[in-house]
Design a protein around this motif. Structure first.
Motif, PDB file in Angstrom:
ATOM      1  N   SER A 127       0.803  -1.220   0.000  1.00 31.29           N
ATOM      2  CA  SER A 127       0.000   0.000   0.000  1.00 31.29           C
ATOM      3  C   SER A 127       0.831   1.263   0.000  1.00 31.29           C
ATOM      4  O   SER A 127       0.340   2.317  -0.375  1.00 31.29           O
ATOM      5  N   GLY A 128       2.096   1.216   0.450  1.00 29.67           N
ATOM      6  CA  GLY A 128       2.931   2.398   0.508  1.00 29.67           C
ATOM      7  C   GLY A 128       2.561   3.323   1.659  1.00 29.67           C
ATOM      8  O   GLY A 128       3.095   4.410   1.787  1.00 29.67           O
ATOM      9  N   ARG A 129       1.663   2.903   2.512  1.00 30.60           N
ATOM     10  CA  ARG A 129       1.232   3.754   3.623  1.00 30.60           C
ATOM     11  C   ARG A 129       2.213   3.643   4.797  1.00 30.60           C
ATOM     12  O   ARG A 129       2.918   2.666   4.946  1.00 30.60           O
ATOM     13  N   ILE A 130       2.213   4.665   5.638  1.00 32.20           N
ATOM     14  CA  ILE A 130       3.104   4.696   6.793  1.00 32.20           C
ATOM     15  C   ILE A 130       2.634   3.688   7.834  1.00 32.20           C
ATOM     16  O   ILE A 130       1.448   3.605   8.145  1.00 32.20           O
ATOM     17  N   ASN A 131       3.583   2.941   8.372  1.00 33.10           N
ATOM     18  CA  ASN A 131       3.316   1.989   9.439  1.00 33.10           C
ATOM     19  C   ASN A 131       3.225   2.781  10.746  1.00 33.10           C
ATOM     20  O   ASN A 131       4.161   3.474  11.120  1.00 33.10           O
ATOM     21  N   ILE A 132       2.112   2.673  11.486  1.00 35.17           N
ATOM     22  CA  ILE A 132       1.942   3.439  12.707  1.00 35.17           C
ATOM     23  C   ILE A 132       2.099   2.572  13.954  1.00 35.17           C
ATOM     24  O   ILE A 132       1.489   2.829  14.975  1.00 35.17           O
ATOM     25  N   ASP A 133       2.948   1.582  13.882  1.00 37.94           N
ATOM     26  CA  ASP A 133       3.269   0.734  15.022  1.00 37.94           C
ATOM     27  C   ASP A 133       3.834   1.612  16.145  1.00 37.94           C
ATOM     28  O   ASP A 133       4.801   2.330  15.925  1.00 37.94           O
ATOM     29  N   PRO A 134       3.235   1.582  17.347  1.00 45.16           N
ATOM     30  CA  PRO A 134       3.702   2.443  18.438  1.00 45.16           C
ATOM     31  C   PRO A 134       5.191   2.254  18.770  1.00 45.16           C
ATOM     32  O   PRO A 134       5.848   3.190  19.203  1.00 45.16           O
ATOM     33  N   ASP A 135       5.707   1.059  18.571  1.00 42.64           N
ATOM     34  CA  ASP A 135       7.112   0.806  18.855  1.00 42.64           C
ATOM     35  C   ASP A 135       8.029   1.478  17.839  1.00 42.64           C
ATOM     36  O   ASP A 135       9.224   1.624  18.074  1.00 42.64           O
ATOM     37  N   LYS A 136       7.489   1.879  16.719  1.00 41.69           N
ATOM     38  CA  LYS A 136       8.292   2.497  15.662  1.00 41.69           C
ATOM     39  C   LYS A 136       7.811   3.919  15.369  1.00 41.69           C
ATOM     40  O   LYS A 136       8.000   4.429  14.272  1.00 41.69           O
TER      41      LYS A 136
ATOM     42  N   LEU B  10       7.477   9.006  12.317  1.00 46.71           N
ATOM     43  CA  LEU B  10       7.493  10.462  12.300  1.00 46.71           C
ATOM     44  C   LEU B  10       8.643  10.963  11.431  1.00 46.71           C
ATOM     45  O   LEU B  10       8.467  11.898  10.642  1.00 46.71           O
ATOM     46  N   ALA B  11       9.794  10.342  11.552  1.00 48.53           N
ATOM     47  CA  ALA B  11      10.949  10.722  10.720  1.00 48.53           C
ATOM     48  C   ALA B  11      10.612  10.525   9.250  1.00 48.53           C
ATOM     49  O   ALA B  11      10.944  11.372   8.412  1.00 48.53           O
ATOM     50  N   GLN B  12       9.931   9.431   8.919  1.00 44.73           N
ATOM     51  CA  GLN B  12       9.542   9.165   7.534  1.00 44.73           C
ATOM     52  C   GLN B  12       8.628  10.273   7.021  1.00 44.73           C
ATOM     53  O   GLN B  12       8.824  10.792   5.921  1.00 44.73           O
ATOM     54  N   LEU B  13       7.662  10.664   7.820  1.00 44.42           N
ATOM     55  CA  LEU B  13       6.727  11.708   7.416  1.00 44.42           C
ATOM     56  C   LEU B  13       7.445  13.050   7.240  1.00 44.42           C
ATOM     57  O   LEU B  13       7.269  13.741   6.228  1.00 44.42           O
ATOM     58  N   VAL B  14       8.268  13.424   8.212  1.00 44.10           N
ATOM     59  CA  VAL B  14       8.977  14.705   8.146  1.00 44.10           C
ATOM     60  C   VAL B  14       9.936  14.734   6.960  1.00 44.10           C
ATOM     61  O   VAL B  14       9.987  15.713   6.211  1.00 44.10           O
ATOM     62  N   LEU B  15      10.683  13.658   6.766  1.00 48.10           N
ATOM     63  CA  LEU B  15      11.626  13.614   5.647  1.00 48.10           C
ATOM     64  C   LEU B  15      10.898  13.612   4.304  1.00 48.10           C
ATOM     65  O   LEU B  15      11.402  14.168   3.325  1.00 48.10           O
ATOM     66  N   THR B  16       9.719  13.034   4.254  1.00 50.55           N
ATOM     67  CA  THR B  16       8.929  13.072   3.026  1.00 50.55           C
ATOM     68  C   THR B  16       8.540  14.507   2.690  1.00 50.55           C
ATOM     69  O   THR B  16       8.674  14.944   1.545  1.00 50.55           O
ATOM     70  N   VAL B  17       8.085  15.245   3.692  1.00 52.67           N
ATOM     71  CA  VAL B  17       7.701  16.646   3.467  1.00 52.67           C
ATOM     72  C   VAL B  17       8.919  17.469   3.067  1.00 52.67           C
ATOM     73  O   VAL B  17       8.856  18.270   2.124  1.00 52.67           O
ATOM     74  N   VAL B  18      10.052  17.263   3.742  1.00 56.22           N
ATOM     75  CA  VAL B  18      11.274  17.995   3.410  1.00 56.22           C
ATOM     76  C   VAL B  18      11.726  17.656   1.987  1.00 56.22           C
ATOM     77  O   VAL B  18      12.121  18.549   1.222  1.00 56.22           O
TER      78      VAL B  18
END
Length: 94
Positions: free
Chosen positions: A8-17, A22-30
């Motif tokens: 799916s290409g969606r972000i994994n929201i596993d609480p342990d990760k 968050l880094a993936q989301l921020v780096l994607t926006v940057v």
């Protein structure tokens, strides 16, 4: 370590990760902003509206930003594919 689901290409929201998610989301926006700025800069360079010094400074700044992005992707175990988030019906982000 990939955080995006291969199908799916969606972000994994596993609480342990959460940090990596968050880094993936921020780096994607940057990365998206970096690409927009780079395209705009190229239009200005090709349009001849910048001095030689401005062109040089812009090139150095863009190279430094790209280098820093590579460092951050390495720190968080991400690659270019991980930053291409699936936006559902809108398609992929990058």
């Amino acid at each position: 370590m990939q955080l995006a689901n291969q199908t799916s290409g969606r972000i994994n929201i596993d609480p342990d990760k959460a940090e990596q998610g968050l880094a993936q989301l921020v780096l994607t926006v940057v990365e998206l902003l970096r690409q927009i700025v780079e395209r705009h800069a190229m239009r200005r360079v090709e349009g001849g509206t910048l001095s030689d010094e401005q062109v040089e400074n812009l090139g150095v700044a863009l190279m430094n930003l790209e280098e820093k992005m590579e460092e951050l992707k390495d720190v968080f175990g991400l690659d270019a594919e991980d930053l291409n988030i699936d936006l559902g019906p809108l398609g992929s982000l990058l």
